[in-house]
Design a protein around this motif. Structure first.
Motif, PDB file in Angstrom:
ATOM      1  N   UNK A  45      -7.383  -7.160   7.663  1.00  0.00           N
ATOM      2  CA  UNK A  45      -8.026  -5.719   7.039  1.00  0.00           C
ATOM      3  C   UNK A  45      -9.794  -5.987   6.696  1.00  0.00           C
ATOM      4  N   UNK A  46      -9.601  -7.282   6.872  1.00  0.00           N
ATOM      5  CA  UNK A  46     -11.009  -7.834   6.421  1.00  0.00           C
ATOM      6  C   UNK A  46     -11.657  -8.191   8.039  1.00  0.00           C
ATOM      7  N   UNK A  47     -10.514  -8.586   8.463  1.00  0.00           N
ATOM      8  CA  UNK A  47     -11.522  -8.568   9.832  1.00  0.00           C
ATOM      9  C   UNK A  47     -11.925  -7.601  10.386  1.00  0.00           C
ATOM     10  N   UNK A 102      -1.310 -11.900   1.955  1.00  0.00           N
ATOM     11  CA  UNK A 102      -2.619 -12.070   2.025  1.00  0.00           C
ATOM     12  C   UNK A 102      -2.732 -12.220   3.596  1.00  0.00           C
ATOM     13  N   UNK A 103      -1.758 -11.998   4.215  1.00  0.00           N
ATOM     14  CA  UNK A 103      -2.026 -12.301   5.672  1.00  0.00           C
ATOM     15  C   UNK A 103      -2.841 -10.457   6.138  1.00  0.00           C
ATOM     16  N   UNK A 104      -1.957 -10.178   5.058  1.00  0.00           N
ATOM     17  CA  UNK A 104      -2.267  -8.265   5.689  1.00  0.00           C
ATOM     18  C   UNK A 104      -3.446  -8.784   5.537  1.00  0.00           C
ATOM     19  N   UNK A 130      -5.968 -14.450  14.024  1.00  0.00           N
ATOM     20  CA  UNK A 130      -6.848 -13.645  14.548  1.00  0.00           C
ATOM     21  C   UNK A 130      -5.784 -12.512  15.453  1.00  0.00           C
ATOM     22  N   UNK A 131      -4.312 -12.673  15.893  1.00  0.00           N
ATOM     23  CA  UNK A 131      -3.936 -11.750  17.103  1.00  0.00           C
ATOM     24  C   UNK A 131      -3.062 -11.113  16.200  1.00  0.00           C
ATOM     25  N   UNK A 132      -3.416  -9.948  16.230  1.00  0.00           N
ATOM     26  CA  UNK A 132      -2.712  -8.626  15.205  1.00  0.00           C
ATOM     27  C   UNK A 132      -1.643  -8.458  15.285  1.00  0.00           C
ATOM     28  N   UNK A 133      -0.975  -8.990  16.787  1.00  0.00           N
ATOM     29  CA  UNK A 133       0.859  -8.612  16.843  1.00  0.00           C
ATOM     30  C   UNK A 133       1.333 -10.356  15.932  1.00  0.00           C
TER      31      UNK A 133
END
Length: 88
Positions: A82-84, A76-78, A53-56
């Protein structure tokens, strides 16, 4: 310095936080050799959900995967980031 960072990572048993994940992912991305790919992918697979959940941290994982040529996993991670972002 990337090589030294991975040497340290393998020698010292750290309590991982988002900064540690980011540093190791960046070192792996910088090297992008067989050793770095093995360490980076293993670390990513073991990473607890709350660090995803940490964008960095997620962005450094995406960068690492792209440098490894693993576009599918990076995407998939990207998409999960985006979904979050759309749920808030």
């Amino acid at each position: 310095m990337f090589e030294k960072a991975l040497d340290l990572f393998e020698q010292i048993h750290l309590n991982f936080d988002s900064v540690t994940y980011t540093v190791v992912f960046n070192a792996c991305a910088g090297l992008a050799n067989d050793r770095a790919m093995k360490i980076g992918k293993e670390l990513l697979a073991k990473m607890p959900e709350n660090y995803r959940n940490d964008n960095i941290t997620s962005t450094s994982a995406i960068d690492m995967l792209m440098k490894f040529g693993d576009v599918e996993r990076a995407e998939r991670i990207f998409r999960s980031i985006k979904a979050k972002g759309n749920n808030n």
